[in-house]
Design an enzyme around this catalytic site. Sequence first.
Site, mmCIF file in Angstrom:
data_model
loop_
_atom_site.group_PDB
_atom_site.id
_atom_site.type_symbol
_atom_site.label_atom_id
_atom_site.label_comp_id
_atom_site.label_asym_id
_atom_site.label_seq_id
_atom_site.Cartn_x
_atom_site.Cartn_y
_atom_site.Cartn_z
ATOM 1 N N PHE A 186 -10.171 -0.212 -0.414
ATOM 2 C CA PHE A 186 -9.809 -0.765 0.308
ATOM 3 C C PHE A 186 -10.412 -2.231 0.279
ATOM 4 O O PHE A 186 -11.486 -2.761 0.477
ATOM 5 C CB PHE A 186 -10.856 -0.476 2.393
ATOM 6 N N ASP A 228 0.666 -1.305 -0.099
ATOM 7 C CA ASP A 228 -0.440 0.429 -0.189
ATOM 8 C C ASP A 228 1.512 1.357 -0.005
ATOM 9 O O ASP A 228 1.502 1.379 -0.971
ATOM 10 C CB ASP A 228 -0.796 0.003 0.825
HETATM 11 P P1 IMP Z 1 1.395 -0.498 3.922
HETATM 12 O O1 IMP Z 1 2.737 -0.357 5.339
HETATM 13 O O2 IMP Z 1 1.189 0.879 3.837
HETATM 14 O O3 IMP Z 1 1.768 -0.764 2.319
HETATM 15 O O4 IMP Z 1 0.446 -1.179 4.172
HETATM 16 C C1 IMP Z 1 0.783 -2.622 3.988
HETATM 17 C C2 IMP Z 1 0.037 -3.200 5.615
HETATM 18 O O5 IMP Z 1 -1.805 -2.350 5.368
HETATM 19 C C3 IMP Z 1 -0.471 -4.905 4.971
HETATM 20 O O6 IMP Z 1 0.364 -6.361 5.276
HETATM 21 C C4 IMP Z 1 -1.846 -4.747 5.165
HETATM 22 O O7 IMP Z 1 -1.255 -5.573 6.569
HETATM 23 C C5 IMP Z 1 -2.916 -4.024 5.243
HETATM 24 N N1 IMP Z 1 -3.241 -2.931 4.575
HETATM 25 C C6 IMP Z 1 -3.013 -1.702 3.278
HETATM 26 N N2 IMP Z 1 -3.994 -1.937 2.701
HETATM 27 C C7 IMP Z 1 -4.991 -2.848 3.503
HETATM 28 C C8 IMP Z 1 -6.478 -2.810 2.716
HETATM 29 O O8 IMP Z 1 -6.970 -2.429 1.481
HETATM 30 N N3 IMP Z 1 -7.300 -4.206 3.174
HETATM 31 C C9 IMP Z 1 -6.643 -4.870 4.191
HETATM 32 N N4 IMP Z 1 -5.785 -4.366 5.164
HETATM 33 C C10 IMP Z 1 -4.408 -3.402 3.922
#
Ligand code: IMP
Length: 190
Positions: free
Chosen positions: A146, A97
């Site tokens: 999401f 993300d």
């Molecule tokens: P990042 O550190 O922002 O890349 O977020 C990664 C983590 O956020 C992932 O391992 C997921 O656990 C959570 N995450 C990000 N987007 C979503 C989503 O759309 N649905 C559920 N979990 C998400």
Amino acid sequence: MEVLLTSDELAAGIGRLSDQVRREVGGRPLTVVGVLTGSIVLVADLIRRLEGPVTVSMVWASSYRGTATSPGTLELRLDLLPDLTGQEVLLVDDIFDTGRTLAALLAEFRRRGASNVRSLVLLRKTGRAEVEIQPDFVGFDIPDKFVVGYGLDFDGGLRHLPHLAALDDEDIAAARAGQKRCSEQPASPS
Ligand code: IMP
Ligand code: MG
């Protein structure tokens, strides 16, 4: 809820990912490190498609709290990690993300002396990255929505769905309202 990827499409994606990984790593032993909790389904499916020597361990990371759908502070627990010195590591997460989880873990694994660290994600959200790095292997690029299912949760639920679904604003508001009603109920007499 809108189905974004069916279980057949997900299975085909895992097949492509495992072929790509083996093509790059060859027959060398691979230490797969999954990120709890969202990667459990992906790790289970991926390791059964990865031919050749594999060991598996897990770390825990979280940047979401309750019914929030935007990231908060990143929290990591690394106490289950084996010695990574000289290991060929494949870090596996459900979704890229902002990229902060992957970036923090990659840096930490390199600091611990892994000989090579690659990263694999099932999903990458479009237009959200806040870090310079990109995953080495990506199953699917998806819109900035999401998503739940196939390991990904909303407030701890919906991980068990065999497909990937996107929640719209109404789904999220309904889930939040349900949550609020539950927490407002008086404790039942014991
Ligand atoms: P990042 O550190 O922002 O890349 O977020 C990664 C983590 O956020 C992932 O391992 C997921 O656990 C959570 N995450 C990000 N987007 C979503 C989503 O759309 N649905 C559920 N979990 C998400
Ligand atoms: Mg996660």
